[in-house]
Design a protein around this motif. Sequence first.
Motif, PDB file in Angstrom:
ATOM      1  N   LEU A   1       0.827  -1.212   0.000  1.00 40.28           N
ATOM      2  CA  LEU A   1       0.000   0.000   0.000  1.00 40.28           C
ATOM      3  C   LEU A   1       0.860   1.261   0.000  1.00 40.28           C
ATOM      4  CD1 LEU A   1      -2.720  -1.122   2.603  1.00 40.28           C
ATOM      5  CD2 LEU A   1      -2.941  -1.054   0.102  1.00 40.28           C
TER       6      LEU A   1
ATOM      7  N   ASP B   1      -3.371  -5.557  -5.481  1.00 40.31           N
ATOM      8  CA  ASP B   1      -1.923  -5.798  -5.424  1.00 40.31           C
ATOM      9  C   ASP B   1      -1.531  -6.494  -4.126  1.00 40.31           C
ATOM     10  OD1 ASP B   1      -1.558  -4.583  -7.889  1.00 40.31           O
ATOM     11  OD2 ASP B   1      -1.237  -2.596  -7.001  1.00 40.31           O
TER      12      ASP B   1
ATOM     13  N   SER C   1     -14.296  -5.509  -5.935  1.00 40.53           N
ATOM     14  CA  SER C   1     -14.746  -4.583  -6.976  1.00 40.53           C
ATOM     15  C   SER C   1     -16.096  -4.992  -7.548  1.00 40.53           C
ATOM     16  CB  SER C   1     -13.706  -4.521  -8.105  1.00 40.53           C
ATOM     17  OG  SER C   1     -12.458  -4.069  -7.620  1.00 40.53           O
TER      18      SER C   1
ATOM     19  N   SER D   1      -2.758  -1.278  -4.759  1.00 40.67           N
ATOM     20  CA  SER D   1      -4.172  -1.348  -4.409  1.00 40.67           C
ATOM     21  C   SER D   1      -4.439  -2.609  -3.590  1.00 40.67           C
ATOM     22  CB  SER D   1      -5.016  -1.395  -5.689  1.00 40.67           C
ATOM     23  OG  SER D   1      -4.724  -2.577  -6.423  1.00 40.67           O
TER      24      SER D   1
ATOM     25  N   GLY E   1      -9.359  -8.916  -4.344  1.00 41.12           N
ATOM     26  CA  GLY E   1      -9.529  -7.580  -4.902  1.00 41.12           C
ATOM     27  C   GLY E   1     -10.616  -7.511  -5.963  1.00 41.12           C
TER      28      GLY E   1
END
Length: 428
Positions: free
Chosen positions: A42, A50, A371, A47, A367
């Motif tokens: 981070l 990641d 989303s 993100s 992740g």
Amino acid sequence: MTFRRPARPSWAGRNYTLLTAAAVVTNLGSHGALIAAAFAVLQSGGSGGDVGLVAAARTLPLVLFLLVGGALADRIPRHRVMVAANALNCLSQAVFAVLVLTGEARLWQMMLLSALGGTGQAFFNPAAEGMLLSTVSGEQANRAFALFRMSMNGAGIGGAALGGAMIAALGPGWVLAVDAAAFAVAGAMRAFLDVSHVPEREPGGGLLSDLREGWQEFITRPWLWSIVLQFSVVVAVVGAAESVYGPLVARDELGGAGPWGLALGAFGVGTIAGAVLMMRWKPRRLLLVGTLCVFPLALPSAALAVPVPAWALCAVMFVSGTAIEVFGVSWMATMHQEIPEEKFSRVSAYDWFGSVSMLPLATALAGPVESLVGRTAALWGCAGLVVAVTAAVLLVPDVRRMTRRPAGVKAGGAAGSADAESPVGRLG
């Protein structure tokens, strides 16, 4: 006046003491390093996706090499495998620390170094578990496992809390450097383990033959493969929640790395409470009690989904830590009771392999799933899956009926086919 040094209990021999001390050292470093790795990503501008990729990069080689590591640890002295793995972990974490401290860390570099660390763990874990199981014997095995886990998890409390504080004050690079030093010290300690008590292995048919023997031990025991399947889901969703969603919730809702470190520390305090309980309590229905204690692992994901205040999250983590430690000691006692010594590491490798097989996929998808459906829905999904698979494994008769036997009484046959109604049988 002369003072006599208190005698160690018979089950706390030289190897047990070295194994416990080395585990304390590594856990002091690794618990903080897990938080540091996420915040290093981070900090470099990465993100949540990641963070998941770096976590997946660590677990993928863990899955790929676990079975080879287990077969190797049953073939050559286990302490040599452990020391070599510690050396690899030390090197990878040291380079990771230098890159982060100099501000040169790139995503591909962090993924590569995490993969090297995962490779080391793939060889270390089966060897370490096999070494511990072969070291402990007698009626006090339950107490020995509980004390080992209490020492290890107690170090995790300090490691997580200290790691979170160091990240907030100095940045994640220094935490990674401390972890590298911890691996160096622990590896040196493990080099002095004595394996003379372990019988020499009979010449076998090679690595593939060893793996087949381990597979037969694994697949013929319904209690073993069913719980490993359960944990393939539990470890995956809990891992995604803690390695990806937890740091993000901490950053956005709780005030950063410090509160998240305290929450992980509260989990560690809970494991100590669970270990203290298991030093005194020897449940007869080993796996039934242990499996019921997996349900509370759904609570942290639910708490992050709300999200609850930091103090409430710490309370939830404490409860889940206590419960999973009851499972952990019960599981080690069952493995010690049911699995032949010369196959400890191979069976442990299949256990580890199944348990972490879905973790790389879960962390990599954390992740994108966030989303797609949102962080709250993803966390509620994690909690629901833990409840569902744990309820399903209770349908397996062996899980409900497995009982503790007196020390020295072995299971009958490869699958432990003792009389179900016998007080010394595996089922009761």
